[in-house]
Scaffold this motif. Structure first.
Motif, PDB file in Angstrom:
ATOM      1  N   TYR A 131      52.438  41.589 -49.488  1.00  0.00           N
ATOM      2  CA  TYR A 131      53.528  42.134 -49.011  1.00  0.00           C
ATOM      3  C   TYR A 131      53.002  42.735 -48.088  1.00  0.00           C
ATOM      4  O   TYR A 131      52.527  44.149 -48.828  1.00  0.00           O
ATOM      5  CB  TYR A 131      54.475  41.596 -49.154  1.00  0.00           C
ATOM      6  CG  TYR A 131      54.977  39.991 -49.985  1.00  0.00           C
ATOM      7  CD1 TYR A 131      54.835  39.115 -48.812  1.00  0.00           C
ATOM      8  CD2 TYR A 131      55.155  40.840 -51.360  1.00  0.00           C
ATOM      9  CE1 TYR A 131      55.760  37.387 -49.043  1.00  0.00           C
ATOM     10  CE2 TYR A 131      55.640  39.178 -51.659  1.00  0.00           C
ATOM     11  CZ  TYR A 131      55.421  38.226 -50.845  1.00  0.00           C
ATOM     12  OH  TYR A 131      56.476  36.652 -51.611  1.00  0.00           O
ATOM     13  N   GLY A 133      54.779  44.602 -46.022  1.00  0.00           N
ATOM     14  CA  GLY A 133      55.644  45.748 -46.138  1.00  0.00           C
ATOM     15  C   GLY A 133      56.954  45.195 -46.797  1.00  0.00           C
ATOM     16  O   GLY A 133      57.205  43.827 -46.833  1.00  0.00           O
ATOM     17  N   ARG A 134      58.350  46.035 -46.756  1.00  0.00           N
ATOM     18  CA  ARG A 134      58.969  45.674 -47.123  1.00  0.00           C
ATOM     19  C   ARG A 134      60.067  45.050 -45.654  1.00  0.00           C
ATOM     20  O   ARG A 134      60.113  45.300 -44.891  1.00  0.00           O
ATOM     21  CB  ARG A 134      59.866  46.978 -47.963  1.00  0.00           C
ATOM     22  CG  ARG A 134      59.278  47.343 -49.419  1.00  0.00           C
ATOM     23  CD  ARG A 134      59.973  48.607 -49.610  1.00  0.00           C
ATOM     24  NE  ARG A 134      61.289  48.301 -49.535  1.00  0.00           N
ATOM     25  CZ  ARG A 134      62.303  48.274 -51.337  1.00  0.00           C
ATOM     26  NH1 ARG A 134      61.418  49.709 -51.643  1.00  0.00           N
ATOM     27  NH2 ARG A 134      63.234  47.824 -51.642  1.00  0.00           N
ATOM     28  N   ALA A 135      61.066  43.827 -46.218  1.00  0.00           N
ATOM     29  CA  ALA A 135      61.315  43.419 -45.338  1.00  0.00           C
ATOM     30  C   ALA A 135      62.480  44.506 -44.994  1.00  0.00           C
ATOM     31  O   ALA A 135      63.096  45.451 -45.417  1.00  0.00           O
ATOM     32  CB  ALA A 135      62.630  42.418 -45.705  1.00  0.00           C
ATOM     33  N   HIS A 137      65.725  44.209 -43.496  1.00  0.00           N
ATOM     34  CA  HIS A 137      66.994  43.800 -44.289  1.00  0.00           C
ATOM     35  C   HIS A 137      66.968  43.323 -46.028  1.00  0.00           C
ATOM     36  O   HIS A 137      67.551  42.900 -46.614  1.00  0.00           O
ATOM     37  CB  HIS A 137      67.975  42.672 -43.453  1.00  0.00           C
ATOM     38  CG  HIS A 137      67.913  42.764 -41.808  1.00  0.00           C
ATOM     39  ND1 HIS A 137      68.595  43.439 -41.030  1.00  0.00           N
ATOM     40  CD2 HIS A 137      66.862  41.852 -41.054  1.00  0.00           C
ATOM     41  CE1 HIS A 137      68.251  43.724 -39.915  1.00  0.00           C
ATOM     42  NE2 HIS A 137      67.237  42.467 -40.040  1.00  0.00           N
ATOM     43  N   LEU A 138      66.394  44.071 -46.647  1.00  0.00           N
ATOM     44  CA  LEU A 138      66.355  43.954 -47.976  1.00  0.00           C
ATOM     45  C   LEU A 138      67.562  44.014 -48.639  1.00  0.00           C
ATOM     46  O   LEU A 138      67.754  43.217 -49.477  1.00  0.00           O
ATOM     47  CB  LEU A 138      64.967  44.649 -48.643  1.00  0.00           C
ATOM     48  CG  LEU A 138      64.139  44.227 -49.966  1.00  0.00           C
ATOM     49  CD1 LEU A 138      63.815  43.223 -49.813  1.00  0.00           C
ATOM     50  CD2 LEU A 138      63.460  45.486 -50.710  1.00  0.00           C
ATOM     51  N   LYS A 141      69.402  41.531 -47.990  1.00  0.00           N
ATOM     52  CA  LYS A 141      68.865  40.088 -49.079  1.00  0.00           C
ATOM     53  C   LYS A 141      69.359  39.802 -50.480  1.00  0.00           C
ATOM     54  O   LYS A 141      69.572  38.803 -50.652  1.00  0.00           O
ATOM     55  CB  LYS A 141      67.566  39.785 -48.621  1.00  0.00           C
ATOM     56  CG  LYS A 141      67.036  39.661 -47.225  1.00  0.00           C
ATOM     57  CD  LYS A 141      65.289  38.930 -47.512  1.00  0.00           C
ATOM     58  CE  LYS A 141      65.312  39.292 -45.632  1.00  0.00           C
ATOM     59  NZ  LYS A 141      64.385  39.246 -46.168  1.00  0.00           N
ATOM     60  N   LYS A 142      69.465  41.280 -50.987  1.00  0.00           N
ATOM     61  CA  LYS A 142      69.551  40.992 -52.187  1.00  0.00           C
ATOM     62  C   LYS A 142      71.429  41.701 -52.848  1.00  0.00           C
ATOM     63  O   LYS A 142      71.614  41.624 -53.678  1.00  0.00           O
ATOM     64  CB  LYS A 142      69.182  42.506 -52.838  1.00  0.00           C
ATOM     65  CG  LYS A 142      67.571  42.859 -53.060  1.00  0.00           C
ATOM     66  CD  LYS A 142      66.702  42.969 -54.130  1.00  0.00           C
ATOM     67  CE  LYS A 142      64.987  42.808 -53.746  1.00  0.00           C
ATOM     68  NZ  LYS A 142      65.002  43.260 -55.271  1.00  0.00           N
TER      69      LYS A 142
END
Length: 144
Positions: A131, A133-135, A137-138, A141-142
């Protein structure tokens, strides 16, 4: 090195038989069949030369692909398979064989192609997907 070891084993067998040992014991000692020891003995007695016990040329087509030069192989590997019309991101041996046959008219076996790649010091592994980068809206999402 293996050829010299086989020749040594055959010479040893002939010498042991010449010393008076039974063929069955000699065969057990050199880890061969009685038939092989008899054959080596006959070959030596026919020529009276240890060189007669060396490996003979074997039948069959030699491994070769004279049209597959290192430069042509390097040029093919430098190309992107997607640019050549394939739906792949990296070359595999079957795909490379197909490309070389279609593009250059070179018919080469998979073993020969692998050997040529190894001789040219080409190594590859299955690509790993990473991947970038990090999403954004991480956290959402979690569930945070």
């Amino acid at each position: 090195m293996a050829r010299e070891a086989r020749l040594y084993r055959r010479v040893e067998a002939v010498l042991l038989v010449a010393e008076g040992q039974p063929i069955s014991e000699v065969a057990r000692h050199v880890r061969a069949t009685r038939f092989s020891v008899r054959g080596w003995l006959e070959r030596y007695l026919a020529a009276h030369d240890a060189a007669a016990l060396a490996d003979r040329p074997r039948p069959g087509r030699p491994h070769s692909a004279p049209r597959l030069t290192p430069c042509r192989l390097a040029a093919a590997l430098a190309r992107d398979p997607r640019g050549c019309g394939y739906q792949a991101t990296s070359w595999t041996v079957p795909l490379l064989r197909q490309y070389l046959h279609r593009r250059h008219g070179i018919t080469v076996g998979a073993r020969t192609l692998r050997r040529r790649l190894h001789e040219a010091n080409y190594r590859w592994k299955r690509p790993r997907y990473v991947y970038v980068g990090r999403a954004v809206h991480l956290a959402q999402k979690k569930g945070e």
